[in-house]
Design a protein around this motif. Structure first.
Motif, mmCIF file in Angstrom:
data_model
loop_
_atom_site.group_PDB
_atom_site.id
_atom_site.type_symbol
_atom_site.label_atom_id
_atom_site.label_comp_id
_atom_site.label_asym_id
_atom_site.label_seq_id
_atom_site.Cartn_x
_atom_site.Cartn_y
_atom_site.Cartn_z
ATOM 1 N N LEU A 189 -9.981 16.493 -10.767
ATOM 2 C CA LEU A 189 -8.638 15.939 -10.947
ATOM 3 C C LEU A 189 -7.899 16.556 -12.122
ATOM 4 O O LEU A 189 -6.814 16.109 -12.479
ATOM 5 C CB LEU A 189 -8.724 14.422 -11.115
ATOM 6 N N GLY A 190 -8.484 17.564 -12.779
ATOM 7 C CA GLY A 190 -7.775 18.295 -13.812
ATOM 8 C C GLY A 190 -8.208 18.039 -15.243
ATOM 9 O O GLY A 190 -7.586 18.537 -16.169
ATOM 10 N N VAL A 191 -9.271 17.276 -15.452
ATOM 11 C CA VAL A 191 -9.758 16.999 -16.801
ATOM 12 C C VAL A 191 -10.766 18.072 -17.173
ATOM 13 O O VAL A 191 -11.615 18.443 -16.354
ATOM 14 C CB VAL A 191 -10.404 15.596 -16.864
ATOM 15 N N ASP A 192 -10.691 18.591 -18.403
ATOM 16 C CA ASP A 192 -11.642 19.621 -18.793
ATOM 17 C C ASP A 192 -13.051 19.048 -18.967
ATOM 18 O O ASP A 192 -13.258 17.843 -19.023
ATOM 19 C CB ASP A 192 -11.201 20.352 -20.058
ATOM 20 N N HIS A 193 -14.028 19.946 -19.017
ATOM 21 C CA HIS A 193 -15.439 19.547 -19.025
ATOM 22 C C HIS A 193 -15.808 18.685 -20.228
ATOM 23 O O HIS A 193 -16.566 17.723 -20.085
ATOM 24 C CB HIS A 193 -16.338 20.793 -18.999
ATOM 25 N N ILE A 194 -15.282 18.998 -21.378
ATOM 26 C CA ILE A 194 -15.650 18.267 -22.596
ATOM 27 C C ILE A 194 -15.147 16.831 -22.536
ATOM 28 O O ILE A 194 -15.880 15.885 -22.842
ATOM 29 C CB ILE A 194 -15.110 18.999 -23.842
ATOM 30 N N LYS A 195 -13.908 16.638 -22.125
ATOM 31 C CA LYS A 195 -13.363 15.281 -22.038
ATOM 32 C C LYS A 195 -14.044 14.477 -20.939
ATOM 33 O O LYS A 195 -14.300 13.284 -21.099
ATOM 34 C CB LYS A 195 -11.862 15.333 -21.816
ATOM 35 N N ALA A 196 -14.359 15.116 -19.820
ATOM 36 C CA ALA A 196 -15.050 14.419 -18.738
ATOM 37 C C ALA A 196 -16.450 14.007 -19.172
ATOM 38 O O ALA A 196 -16.907 12.908 -18.865
ATOM 39 C CB ALA A 196 -15.116 15.300 -17.502
ATOM 40 N N ALA A 197 -17.129 14.872 -19.912
ATOM 41 C CA ALA A 197 -18.474 14.547 -20.400
ATOM 42 C C ALA A 197 -18.429 13.425 -21.426
ATOM 43 O O ALA A 197 -19.311 12.561 -21.453
ATOM 44 C CB ALA A 197 -19.124 15.792 -20.992
ATOM 45 N N SER A 218 -19.898 7.770 -22.529
ATOM 46 C CA SER A 218 -19.434 6.651 -23.336
ATOM 47 C C SER A 218 -20.119 5.352 -22.923
ATOM 48 O O SER A 218 -20.431 5.137 -21.754
ATOM 49 C CB SER A 218 -17.926 6.501 -23.184
ATOM 50 N N SER A 219 -20.334 4.502 -23.894
ATOM 51 C CA SER A 219 -20.927 3.199 -23.599
ATOM 52 C C SER A 219 -19.858 2.119 -23.426
ATOM 53 O O SER A 219 -20.190 0.964 -23.186
ATOM 54 C CB SER A 219 -21.878 2.793 -24.726
ATOM 55 N N LYS A 220 -18.595 2.514 -23.534
ATOM 56 C CA LYS A 220 -17.493 1.572 -23.356
ATOM 57 C C LYS A 220 -17.342 1.213 -21.880
ATOM 58 O O LYS A 220 -17.727 1.970 -21.002
ATOM 59 C CB LYS A 220 -16.186 2.167 -23.863
ATOM 60 N N TYR A 228 -6.980 9.236 -22.815
ATOM 61 C CA TYR A 228 -6.104 10.300 -22.320
ATOM 62 C C TYR A 228 -6.686 10.951 -21.071
ATOM 63 O O TYR A 228 -5.959 11.237 -20.111
ATOM 64 C CB TYR A 228 -5.892 11.346 -23.418
ATOM 65 N N ALA A 229 -7.993 11.166 -21.053
ATOM 66 C CA ALA A 229 -8.629 11.835 -19.914
ATOM 67 C C ALA A 229 -8.493 11.006 -18.641
ATOM 68 O O ALA A 229 -8.202 11.547 -17.568
ATOM 69 C CB ALA A 229 -10.089 12.102 -20.218
ATOM 70 N N ALA A 230 -8.689 9.709 -18.731
ATOM 71 C CA ALA A 230 -8.559 8.853 -17.552
ATOM 72 C C ALA A 230 -7.118 8.808 -17.073
ATOM 73 O O ALA A 230 -6.850 8.832 -15.868
ATOM 74 C CB ALA A 230 -9.056 7.456 -17.864
ATOM 75 N N GLN A 231 -6.174 8.762 -17.987
ATOM 76 C CA GLN A 231 -4.771 8.730 -17.598
ATOM 77 C C GLN A 231 -4.319 10.066 -17.020
ATOM 78 O O GLN A 231 -3.453 10.111 -16.160
ATOM 79 C CB GLN A 231 -3.908 8.317 -18.776
#
Length: 58
Positions: free
Chosen positions: A4-12, A17-19, A28-31
């Motif tokens: 969906l266009g999110v880079d690898h670092i933000k997706a990882a 995340s434990s949230k 930002y990545a989810a939005q």
């Protein structure tokens, strides 16, 4: 999220995340991944568009 266009670092960082999903939805990545065009393709209705049509009928 990568498709969906999110880079690898933000997706990882989201995946590790434990949230909970509610708190992650504000990132930002989810939005970036779940934008208006993606949600409309799923058949969801925009509340903003409904509000505009209700308050400003043509």
């Amino acid at each position: 999220m990568i498709r969906l266009g999110v880079d690898h670092i933000k997706a990882a960082s989201i995946a590790a995340s434990s949230k909970g999903y509610y708190r992650l939805s504000k990132t930002y990545a989810a939005q970036l991944a779940l934008n208006d065009s993606f949600l409309s393709k799923l058949g969801l209705v925009s509340l903003k568009d409904l509000w505009i049509r209700f308050h400003h009928p043509r």
